[in-house]
Motif scaffolding. Structure first.
Motif, PDB file in Angstrom:
ATOM      1  N   ALA A 278       0.836  -1.206   0.000  1.00 27.72           N
ATOM      2  CA  ALA A 278       0.000   0.000   0.000  1.00 27.72           C
ATOM      3  C   ALA A 278       0.875   1.263   0.000  1.00 27.72           C
ATOM      4  N   LEU A 279       1.946   1.239   0.790  1.00 26.99           N
ATOM      5  CA  LEU A 279       2.852   2.397   0.821  1.00 26.99           C
ATOM      6  C   LEU A 279       3.585   2.552  -0.510  1.00 26.99           C
ATOM      7  N   PHE A 280       3.970   1.409  -1.106  1.00 26.68           N
ATOM      8  CA  PHE A 280       4.669   1.450  -2.392  1.00 26.68           C
ATOM      9  C   PHE A 280       3.780   2.070  -3.467  1.00 26.68           C
ATOM     10  N   VAL A 281       2.501   1.668  -3.459  1.00 24.38           N
ATOM     11  CA  VAL A 281       1.545   2.260  -4.400  1.00 24.38           C
ATOM     12  C   VAL A 281       1.385   3.749  -4.106  1.00 24.38           C
ATOM     13  N   ALA A 496      -1.512   4.808 -13.608  1.00 20.38           N
ATOM     14  CA  ALA A 496      -1.941   3.452 -13.964  1.00 20.38           C
ATOM     15  C   ALA A 496      -1.131   2.403 -13.211  1.00 20.38           C
ATOM     16  N   SER A 497       0.149   2.692 -12.923  1.00 26.74           N
ATOM     17  CA  SER A 497       1.012   1.715 -12.247  1.00 26.74           C
ATOM     18  C   SER A 497       0.525   1.404 -10.848  1.00 26.74           C
ATOM     19  N   ALA A 498      -0.041   2.397 -10.178  1.00 27.78           N
ATOM     20  CA  ALA A 498      -0.554   2.157  -8.838  1.00 27.78           C
ATOM     21  C   ALA A 498      -1.626   1.077  -8.848  1.00 27.78           C
ATOM     22  N   LEU A 499      -2.520   1.148  -9.824  1.00 28.52           N
ATOM     23  CA  LEU A 499      -3.569   0.137  -9.957  1.00 28.52           C
ATOM     24  C   LEU A 499      -3.002  -1.176 -10.490  1.00 28.52           C
ATOM     25  N   MET A 500      -2.012  -1.069 -11.382  1.00 29.18           N
ATOM     26  CA  MET A 500      -1.395  -2.260 -11.975  1.00 29.18           C
ATOM     27  C   MET A 500      -0.796  -3.174 -10.910  1.00 29.18           C
ATOM     28  N   ILE A 501      -0.104  -2.609  -9.929  1.00 25.38           N
ATOM     29  CA  ILE A 501       0.566  -3.424  -8.908  1.00 25.38           C
ATOM     30  C   ILE A 501      -0.460  -4.202  -8.093  1.00 25.38           C
ATOM     31  N   GLY A 502      -1.523  -3.524  -7.660  1.00 25.30           N
ATOM     32  CA  GLY A 502      -2.553  -4.201  -6.886  1.00 25.30           C
ATOM     33  C   GLY A 502      -3.200  -5.338  -7.653  1.00 25.30           C
ATOM     34  N   LEU A 503      -3.557  -5.097  -8.914  1.00 20.74           N
ATOM     35  CA  LEU A 503      -4.215  -6.134  -9.724  1.00 20.74           C
ATOM     36  C   LEU A 503      -3.251  -7.244 -10.126  1.00 20.74           C
ATOM     37  N   THR A 504      -1.966  -6.944 -10.259  1.00 19.01           N
ATOM     38  CA  THR A 504      -0.977  -7.993 -10.538  1.00 19.01           C
ATOM     39  C   THR A 504      -0.965  -9.012  -9.402  1.00 19.01           C
ATOM     40  N   VAL A 727      -5.662  -1.044  -3.622  1.00 23.43           N
ATOM     41  CA  VAL A 727      -6.603  -0.579  -4.641  1.00 23.43           C
ATOM     42  C   VAL A 727      -7.224   0.755  -4.217  1.00 23.43           C
ATOM     43  N   ILE A 728      -7.548   0.876  -2.932  1.00 25.50           N
ATOM     44  CA  ILE A 728      -8.106   2.141  -2.436  1.00 25.50           C
ATOM     45  C   ILE A 728      -7.107   3.273  -2.638  1.00 25.50           C
ATOM     46  N   ALA A 730      -4.833   3.321  -4.888  1.00 26.15           N
ATOM     47  CA  ALA A 730      -4.787   3.577  -6.330  1.00 26.15           C
ATOM     48  C   ALA A 730      -5.939   4.482  -6.775  1.00 26.15           C
ATOM     49  N   VAL A 731      -7.122   4.301  -6.188  1.00 33.21           N
ATOM     50  CA  VAL A 731      -8.269   5.162  -6.496  1.00 33.21           C
ATOM     51  C   VAL A 731      -7.934   6.613  -6.158  1.00 33.21           C
ATOM     52  N   LEU A 732      -7.336   6.806  -4.986  1.00 30.23           N
ATOM     53  CA  LEU A 732      -6.944   8.167  -4.587  1.00 30.23           C
ATOM     54  C   LEU A 732      -5.955   8.749  -5.589  1.00 30.23           C
ATOM     55  N   GLY A 733      -5.071   7.880  -6.116  1.00 29.96           N
ATOM     56  CA  GLY A 733      -4.099   8.345  -7.104  1.00 29.96           C
ATOM     57  C   GLY A 733      -4.763   8.842  -8.371  1.00 29.96           C
ATOM     58  N   VAL A 734      -5.771   8.114  -8.843  1.00 30.11           N
ATOM     59  CA  VAL A 734      -6.479   8.539 -10.064  1.00 30.11           C
ATOM     60  C   VAL A 734      -7.212   9.850  -9.809  1.00 30.11           C
ATOM     61  N   VAL A 735      -7.870   9.951  -8.662  1.00 27.43           N
ATOM     62  CA  VAL A 735      -8.573  11.195  -8.316  1.00 27.43           C
ATOM     63  C   VAL A 735      -7.593  12.358  -8.286  1.00 27.43           C
ATOM     64  N   ASN A 736      -6.447  12.136  -7.637  1.00 29.04           N
ATOM     65  CA  ASN A 736      -5.439  13.181  -7.511  1.00 29.04           C
ATOM     66  C   ASN A 736      -4.942  13.644  -8.878  1.00 29.04           C
ATOM     67  N   THR A 737      -4.622  12.674  -9.728  1.00 28.56           N
ATOM     68  CA  THR A 737      -4.104  12.995 -11.059  1.00 28.56           C
ATOM     69  C   THR A 737      -5.130  13.784 -11.871  1.00 28.56           C
ATOM     70  N   LEU A 738      -6.372  13.329 -11.846  1.00 27.26           N
ATOM     71  CA  LEU A 738      -7.410  14.022 -12.615  1.00 27.26           C
ATOM     72  C   LEU A 738      -7.666  15.428 -12.093  1.00 27.26           C
ATOM     73  N   ALA A 739      -7.663  15.547 -10.766  1.00 31.18           N
ATOM     74  CA  ALA A 739      -7.899  16.871 -10.178  1.00 31.18           C
ATOM     75  C   ALA A 739      -6.812  17.842 -10.598  1.00 31.18           C
ATOM     76  N   MET A 740      -5.562  17.383 -10.541  1.00 31.34           N
ATOM     77  CA  MET A 740      -4.448  18.241 -10.952  1.00 31.34           C
ATOM     78  C   MET A 740      -4.517  18.535 -12.458  1.00 31.34           C
ATOM     79  N   SER A 741      -4.892  17.517 -13.230  1.00 32.98           N
ATOM     80  CA  SER A 741      -4.984  17.682 -14.676  1.00 32.98           C
ATOM     81  C   SER A 741      -6.051  18.709 -15.033  1.00 32.98           C
ATOM     82  N   VAL A 742      -7.176  18.655 -14.355  1.00 34.07           N
ATOM     83  CA  VAL A 742      -8.255  19.619 -14.592  1.00 34.07           C
ATOM     84  C   VAL A 742      -7.785  21.027 -14.243  1.00 34.07           C
TER      85      VAL A 742
END
Length: 847
Positions: A278-281, A496-504, A727-728, A730-742
């Motif tokens: 979780a910390l690595f993600v 995407a890598s954050a989610l990739m590690i969990g699903l791997t 995975v949770i 990773a969800v925060l990571g996607v939210v963070n990225t999108l928020a910054m992107s917006v």
């Protein structure tokens, strides 16, 4: 610079919230694990110390070593040794102990307690039978005094609803005994505290059922006033019989504490591994956040450089922000971790069907320091690379908003390094399969995962481009979403890598578990023709009386008891397996390469698995010498060679040949064939014929398969729960990225709105971008997981599980892909809404 760093943290509270949450979740898991394991260690150690508080010295049989020449079991202690120990100078009291597995049925007929935690013991009322056993003070009623009486511990009485005067079904090795409850006692036994059961018999009955008449499994001595444990131990050693030892009560308590610590350390290591994941993600999220924050403050940092700030000061400024974020997140994670520990303790009690030993919540200084250091160090390390990049931006270029894209040289270097890591990792994984090297497999998997992560920006363009035909269906929003997803490949890759590690990890474990379940299921059911397998609930030995009862039933057409005993062959210790040679061929389905079961019945012949035969150079007709458990020697002739498996292997001979040489006769299981075949009605008849015994299980092939599936499903569900943390995050990571992107694309979004893209189109654009990034991570994770699952499976097959084969769980993989899509949809809710609500004029004017 310190004030500037702190102001920047406070100025971007919303942007840093996701980072704080990501760090907090990982830290909370670390803290919760440390607090939980420390708490249960302390509770069980305290319980064990209380359990040995009345013992100063214990006399015990010495466990025989595996290389011991003697094949006979170690003798128990006798009454003569107990009498001598009681007469020793310095002995205040001596108690003879008898204990062993004893199961009782609840009122619904199921087994009370938890298998190995269901124990029976003797109430030692002294040599005259009139004393009190200080270990078990009676809460209600009286101690048992005859063969049909028992006493129950108070916790079991409460859980089952039994009270003094009730009749309870009890079983030790198979046959059911109807026992009257005459007393309820209290005990500090740790097994009882954790949900087990303890049944007391009178001394003579306990010896008959759990040992042999006149024998004890242990003798406990209490020292008189003025005599130390060491002095009493020295005195006791003078009267020890052969193959017995004297141990102080303190050493017993210390040994049990070490055992508890060892058992919990394994659980602690596993849980900390998932916390580390979780910390690595979370590192990807932190690095992404600080990269975007630095990019947004390019002019500000350039101005600082222009007025005299050095590169080192700029780096320190960013790292100070990271330190502040890490400190806050770690403190919050520690508090959350304590809550997790409390929840885990309650969950363990409810799942285990009992209560953990009482004890306070243990939050040690080491736990606090470790938790805070881990959170801060992870955050600072993740922010170090963005900090360096910020310091290296030339002031003039930055103030002119000249954003230097990644150079061709840096991209070539990154892709080369990634290819080397991925190629080297794949080569090590393949090499590990051929050499059966688990360490090489682990190293190869780590290198391959790192290599794919490094190559993710390169992979993102073609893989996201593959989604173009689908995105075209959404017209302008779909096209813009695809372009936005590949605009900054590094950021997309990190997200995407954050989610990739969990699903791997999830996919790999599911593939491995599915293959193992299929292999064991195939072995367990494929090697049997019998309709039912009858065995003890705790896999201990069945009484031969169980087979006699089965044979007396009209429905039973054939049965074979499986027994084992140690022996010595060619100077090496081996195990002999006994079967009923007359009908074993009707109950098993073994693949013979030579010979058959013919001649095994009642004779001096045996069948041997091919691996053992090859090791000893045997073939059909070979004769070999055997030294049996009782020391007698004999000779066996090989009647057949078969392919062994984990269920049936080794040397199989007739019970009539083996049983006379066994020290104590008992059956591992009884295979049964019935006239009507396997059915619910037939199973019910067999169970009824055995007295609806709570400790005996009657299983058909479907039951065996379901039992295997249930065990693996429980393990997988635990792993899914632990990996859900990653995975949770990773969800925060996607939210963070999108928020910054917006935020970065405010002006662009304003222009799109101005030229006709409505709010619904903006929302759709952001959602599709999130969905594409998440599915990209999901596809990579599932693909890597299948590869790792296949490789680990090949290693397992090479280690001896011949029936292992790759089983792809298509249904679950589909669920995992849907999970990745759900992550994208959920993560986009807030950023999409924020983008759609922007005022177009204000957005166009934004810098």
């Amino acid at each position: 610079m310190l004030r500037t760093a702190l102001r920047n943290v406070l100025a971007h509270k919303g942007r840093l919230l996701m980072t704080v949450l990501a760090v907090m979740l990982g830290v909370a898991f670390v803290a919760g694990t440390l607090v939980f394991t420390s708490t249960i260690q302390s509770a069980y150690q305290k319980s064990s110390e209380e359990g040995f508080s009345h013992v100063d010295v214990a006399i015990q049989p010495v466990e025989r070593k595996s290389d011991d020449e003697n094949l006979k079991p170690v003798d128990n202690l006798n009454q003569q040794t107990l009498d001598k120990a009681a007469a020793l100078p310095g002995t205040e009291s001596a108690i003879g102990i008898v204990s062993g597995f004893t199961g009782i049925a609840k009122k619904d007929g199921s087994l009370a307690g938890g298998g190995w935690g269901t124990m029976g013991a003797n109430y030692y009322a002294g040599k005259d039978g009139k004393s009190e056993d200080s270990r078990y003070p009676m809460k209600q009623g009286r101690p048992p005094q005859s063969a049909n009486e028992i006493a129950l511990d108070a916790k079991t009485a409460d859980r089952t609803g039994y009270k003094v005067g009730d009749t309870v079904p009890v079983s030790v090795d198979g046959p059911v005994r109807q026992q009257k409850v005459v007393g309820v006692f209290t005990t500090d036994d740790g097994s009882v505290q954790a949900g087990g059961t303890l049944v007391l018999f009178d001394n003579a009955t306990a010896q008959k059922l759990l040992a042999d008449p006149g024998e004890y499994t242990e003798i406990q001595l209490a020292a008189a006033s003025g005599t130390s444990q060491a002095q009493l131990k020295a005195a006791a050693e003078k009267l020890l019989p052969p193959e017995a030892e004297a141990v102080t009560g303190q050493k017993l308590a210390d040994d049990q504490s070490k055992q508890i610590e060892k058992q919990t350390s394994g659980m602690q290591t596993a849980m900390l591994a998932f916390a580390g994941i979780a910390l690595f993600v979370g590192i990807f999220i932190i690095a992404n956040t600080f990269t975007m924050l630095v990019a947004q403050r390019t002019k500000e940092l350039a101005l600082m450089r222009a007025v005299g700030a050095t590169r080192r000061q700029v780096t320190r400024s960013v790292l100070l922000e990271a330190f502040s974020v890490g400190a806050v997140a770690s403190a919050a994670g520690l508090a959350a971790g304590i809550g997790i520990a409390v929840g885990l303790r309650s969950l363990m009690s409810s799942v285990g069907g009992g209560d953990m030993p009482e004890g306070p919540l243990v939050v040690s200084p080491n736990t606090i320091v470790t938790t805070l250091i881990v959170g801060v160090v992870v955050t600072v390390l993740a922010a170090w690379l963005p900090a360096r990049r910020a310091a290296r931006i030339p002031p003039v270029a930055a103030m002119g908003s000249v954003h230097a894209p990644a150079t061709t040289r840096s991209l070539v270097l990154r892709n080369t390094i990634g290819s080397l890591f991925a190629g080297g990792g794949a080569a090590l994984v393949l090499g590990a399969i051929s050499s059966d090297d688990t360490k090489m497999m682990g190293l190869g998997a780590a290198l391959l995962l790192i290599g794919v992560f490094v190559l993710t920006p390169l992979l993102s363009r073609p893989m996201i481009a593959a989604a173009a035909p689908v995105l075209k269906l959404f017209k302008v929003s779909g096209k813009l979403a695809r372009l936005n997803a590949v605009r900054t490949p590094r950021r997309t890759a990190a997200t995407a890598s954050a989610l990739m590690i969990g699903l791997t990890l999830i996919t790999g474990m599911t593939v491995i578990a599915g293959g193992i379940q299929h292999a064991i299921d195939k072995m367990a059911t494929g090697s049997l023709k019998a309709d039912y397998a009858v065995s003890m609930a705790n896999f201990s030995q069945l009484s031969p009386d169980v087979k006699k009862k089965l044979d007396a039933m009209d429905e039973v057409t054939a049965s074979s008891a499986f027994r084992t005993a140690p022996a010595r062959i060619d100077g090496e210790k081996e195990s002999l397996s006994g079967v009923d040679g007359s009908n074993v061929a009707d109950l098993t389905s073994l693949e013979f390469t030579e010979g058959s079961w013919a001649g095994v019945s009642g004779g001096k012949k045996a069948v041997v698995d091919t691996d053992m035969a090859e090791d000893h150079g045997w073939k059909v007709g070979s004769t070999f010498k055997v030294t049996y458990q009782d020391g007698q020697q004999g000779a066996l002739t090989v009647a057949g060679l078969y392919k062994g498996n984990q269920v049936i292997k080794g040397i199989q001979l007739d019970n009539k040949t083996l049983t006379p040489h066994m020290a104590k006769v008992g059956d591992l299981q009884v295979m049964v064939k019935t006239s009507g075949g396997a059915s619910d009605a037939m199973k019910e008849k067999l169970e009824k014929g055995l007295g609806n015994n709570p400790v005996v299980t009657v299983q058909d092939k479907e039951d065996i398969s379901e039992g295997i599936a249930q065990m693996i499903s429980i393990l997988l569900n635990i792993l899914y729960g632990l990996l859900a943390m990653a995975v949770i995050v990773a969800v925060l990571g996607v939210v963070n990225t999108l928020a910054m992107s917006v935020f970065e694309r405010s002006q662009e979004i304003g222009m799109l709105r101005a030229i006709g893209l409505d709010r619904r189109g903006v929302k759709r654009m952001v959602r599709l971008e999130s969905l594409v990034i998440s599915l990209f991570g999901g596809v990579l994770g599932i693909g890597l997981g299948v590869f790792f699952g296949w490789a680990a499976g090949e290693l397992i097959a090479g280690a001896g599980l011949d029936t292992y084969s790759l089983v792809l769980p298509w249904g679950r993989m589909g669920v995992f892909l849907l999970l990745a899509a759900a992550v994208g949809v959920v993560a986009a809710l807030w950023p999409a809404r924020r983008a759609a609500k922007m005022d177009m004029l204000s957005a166009i004017k934004a810098e």
